[in-house]
Design an enzyme around this catalytic site. Structure first.
Site, mmCIF file in Angstrom:
data_model
loop_
_atom_site.group_PDB
_atom_site.id
_atom_site.type_symbol
_atom_site.label_atom_id
_atom_site.label_comp_id
_atom_site.label_asym_id
_atom_site.label_seq_id
_atom_site.Cartn_x
_atom_site.Cartn_y
_atom_site.Cartn_z
ATOM 1 N N ASP A 34 0.860 -1.190 0.000
ATOM 2 C CA ASP A 34 0.000 0.000 0.000
ATOM 3 C C ASP A 34 0.901 1.246 0.000
ATOM 4 O O ASP A 34 2.116 1.134 0.242
ATOM 5 C CB ASP A 34 -0.880 -0.070 1.271
ATOM 6 C CG ASP A 34 -2.095 0.844 1.208
ATOM 7 O OD1 ASP A 34 -2.503 1.240 0.099
ATOM 8 O OD2 ASP A 34 -2.649 1.160 2.287
ATOM 9 N N ASP B 36 3.045 5.995 -4.308
ATOM 10 C CA ASP B 36 2.178 7.144 -4.030
ATOM 11 C C ASP B 36 3.037 8.404 -4.106
ATOM 12 O O ASP B 36 3.657 8.817 -3.129
ATOM 13 C CB ASP B 36 1.528 7.003 -2.651
ATOM 14 C CG ASP B 36 0.666 8.210 -2.309
ATOM 15 O OD1 ASP B 36 0.599 9.157 -3.140
ATOM 16 O OD2 ASP B 36 0.075 8.226 -1.218
ATOM 17 N N GLU C 186 -1.141 6.673 -7.697
ATOM 18 C CA GLU C 186 -2.191 7.602 -7.246
ATOM 19 C C GLU C 186 -2.053 8.979 -7.893
ATOM 20 O O GLU C 186 -0.952 9.522 -8.003
ATOM 21 C CB GLU C 186 -2.101 7.734 -5.722
ATOM 22 C CG GLU C 186 -3.119 8.722 -5.136
ATOM 23 C CD GLU C 186 -3.187 8.661 -3.615
ATOM 24 O OE1 GLU C 186 -2.954 7.573 -3.042
ATOM 25 O OE2 GLU C 186 -3.472 9.706 -3.005
ATOM 26 N N HIS D 145 -9.033 8.615 4.329
ATOM 27 C CA HIS D 145 -8.471 7.609 5.230
ATOM 28 C C HIS D 145 -8.902 7.919 6.670
ATOM 29 O O HIS D 145 -8.925 9.078 7.064
ATOM 30 C CB HIS D 145 -6.937 7.617 5.152
ATOM 31 C CG HIS D 145 -6.398 7.184 3.822
ATOM 32 N ND1 HIS D 145 -5.543 7.958 3.068
ATOM 33 C CD2 HIS D 145 -6.580 6.039 3.120
ATOM 34 C CE1 HIS D 145 -5.220 7.297 1.965
ATOM 35 N NE2 HIS D 145 -5.839 6.144 1.961
ATOM 36 N N GLY D 146 -9.206 6.898 7.444
ATOM 37 C CA GLY D 146 -9.613 7.101 8.845
ATOM 38 C C GLY D 146 -11.123 7.171 8.952
ATOM 39 O O GLY D 146 -11.842 7.078 7.951
ATOM 40 N N HIS E 239 -9.930 4.094 -1.925
ATOM 41 C CA HIS E 239 -9.249 4.199 -0.630
ATOM 42 C C HIS E 239 -10.236 4.746 0.394
ATOM 43 O O HIS E 239 -11.255 5.337 0.038
ATOM 44 C CB HIS E 239 -8.032 5.120 -0.762
ATOM 45 C CG HIS E 239 -6.886 4.442 -1.451
ATOM 46 N ND1 HIS E 239 -5.698 4.164 -0.818
ATOM 47 C CD2 HIS E 239 -6.765 3.940 -2.707
ATOM 48 C CE1 HIS E 239 -4.896 3.532 -1.659
ATOM 49 N NE2 HIS E 239 -5.509 3.394 -2.815
ATOM 50 N N GLY E 240 -9.894 4.565 1.673
ATOM 51 C CA GLY E 240 -10.748 5.127 2.723
ATOM 52 C C GLY E 240 -12.060 4.389 2.887
ATOM 53 O O GLY E 240 -13.118 4.992 3.063
ATOM 54 N N ASN F 253 -10.144 -0.539 -0.143
ATOM 55 C CA ASN F 253 -9.157 -0.631 0.941
ATOM 56 C C ASN F 253 -9.805 -0.407 2.309
ATOM 57 O O ASN F 253 -10.528 0.577 2.506
ATOM 58 C CB ASN F 253 -8.108 0.468 0.784
ATOM 59 C CG ASN F 253 -7.170 0.223 -0.375
ATOM 60 O OD1 ASN F 253 -7.330 -0.724 -1.126
ATOM 61 N ND2 ASN F 253 -6.185 1.084 -0.512
ATOM 62 N N SER G 126 -8.551 -0.276 6.381
ATOM 63 C CA SER G 126 -7.470 -0.363 7.361
ATOM 64 C C SER G 126 -7.951 0.029 8.768
ATOM 65 O O SER G 126 -7.876 -0.759 9.705
ATOM 66 C CB SER G 126 -6.310 0.535 6.923
ATOM 67 O OG SER G 126 -5.312 0.538 7.895
HETATM 68 P P1 13P Z 1 -9.248 3.397 5.942
HETATM 69 O O1 13P Z 1 -8.161 3.471 6.964
HETATM 70 O O2 13P Z 1 -10.130 4.592 5.943
HETATM 71 O O3 13P Z 1 -9.984 2.122 5.986
HETATM 72 O O4 13P Z 1 -8.512 3.463 4.510
HETATM 73 C C1 13P Z 1 -7.628 2.444 4.165
HETATM 74 C C2 13P Z 1 -6.873 2.775 2.945
HETATM 75 O O5 13P Z 1 -7.363 3.399 2.032
HETATM 76 C C3 13P Z 1 -5.500 2.255 2.863
HETATM 77 O O6 13P Z 1 -4.810 2.722 1.756
#
Ligand code: 13P
Length: 295
Positions: A82, A104, A134, A180-181, A208-209, A230, A232
């Site tokens: 990633d 990235d 990206e 993200h987050g 992403h996110g 994705n 995380s």
């Molecule tokens: P989140 O942490 O919002 O799930 O996003 C993960 C991500 O896009 C990793 O590249």
């Protein structure tokens, strides 16, 4: 089975209207849980690693975990890097067994981003692995890198076409309103932009996110060309909270195997839920058949 390349997998996903879930692994247990969840649903899965996880463990350790679980499994598994800005780390991943790598360079102006990404194109070709790059800046915090709302730049479809035409990507990461987050408010995802980018590039999109998006948002994005989603942050929370929850319910239990099993089961359930939501159930056989046809 051996690890698979991300390129044919995401092409199959995009052509067949589903997305492959990509989870940022934390350790051996989470790696095993994501592959076992995929196995239960007969679906492919992407085990991905942040640069900081590789720095904490090592290339060798991570490859050995993912290969161990994937090689015993009948479902296709990708090991993907990633967001990474470090060309030496990217090359070391490709050399040591990752089947897909991400550059990235989105913080740089278009031409610089493209030039750096083209260097990674050479690496991916040399090792025969998939590649993600990206364009545009995705909001939020990823691997300790922060992009504020004010600095985020949504991806322009014409720029996206130029970028993707030059790079022949397995997955195109772009900014379409996700972050993200955890989201503070209701995310404003630009579905028209997703559609326009997909039409312009013909490239499977990496959304992403994924943490905190609604089922409806996932479905609409996947219908418009998101072929990799994705996740995380959601995993980080379940990883920690499942142990806290177990401790609350079993304050006197100091058997570590029961503690890590509670964590494993909670993570596996999380993964299975996302794989199902993204339409992955029972997609592995058709993908593997398509691979055999092109071999
Ligand atoms: P989140 O942490 O919002 O799930 O996003 C993960 C991500 O896009 C990793 O590249």
């Amino acid at each position: 089975m051996p690890l698979v390349n991300m390129k044919p997998l995401l092409r199959h996903a995009m052509d067949n209207g589903y997305a492959v879930a990509a989870f940022n692994l934390v350790d051996y247990g989470t790696t095993k849980a994501m592959v076992k969840a995929a196995e239960e649903l007969n679906a492919p899965v992407i085990c991905q690693t942040s640069a900081k996880t590789i720095q904490y463990f090592s290339h060798r350790e991570i490859v050995s975990w993912v290969r161990t679980v994937a090689e015993e499994s009948p479902v296709p598994v990708v090991l993907h890097l990633d967001h990474c800005k470090d060309l030496a780390m990217i090359e070391e991943c490709a050399r040591s067994g990752w089947t897909s790598i991400m550059i990235d360079a989105s913080e740089y102006p278009f031409e610089e981003n493209l030039a750096m990404s083209l260097r990674v194109r050479d690496i991916a070709d040399r090792y025969g692995v998939g590649m993600e790059a990206e364009l545009g800046q995705i909001m939020g915090v990823e691997d300790d890198m922060v992009v504020d709302e004010a600095d985020s730049v949504l991806t322009d479809p014409d720029d996206a076409r130029r970028f993707c035409d030059a790079l022949d990507l397995s997955a195109f990461a772009c900014a379409v309103g996700t972050a993200h987050g955890f989201y503070k408010g209701e995310p404003v995802v630009d579905f028209d932009r997703i559609e326009a980018i997909n039409r312009a590039t013909g490239t499977p999109m990496a959304l992403h996110g994924g943490t905190g998006l609604s089922d409806e948002t996932f479905a609409k994005a996947i219908a418009r060309g998101a072929a990799k989603v994705n996740i995380s942050t959601n995993l980080k929370h379940v990883f920690v909270e499942s142990v806290e929850d177990y401790r609350r319910k079993n304050p006197d239990d100091y058997e570590p195997l029961r503690v890590i099993d509670a964590q494993y089961q909670a993570c596996k359930a999380l993964f299975a839920g996302f794989i199902e939501k993204f339409g992955g159930r029972d997609t592995a056989p058709a993908f593997l058949a398509s691979l055999r046809e092109t071999a």
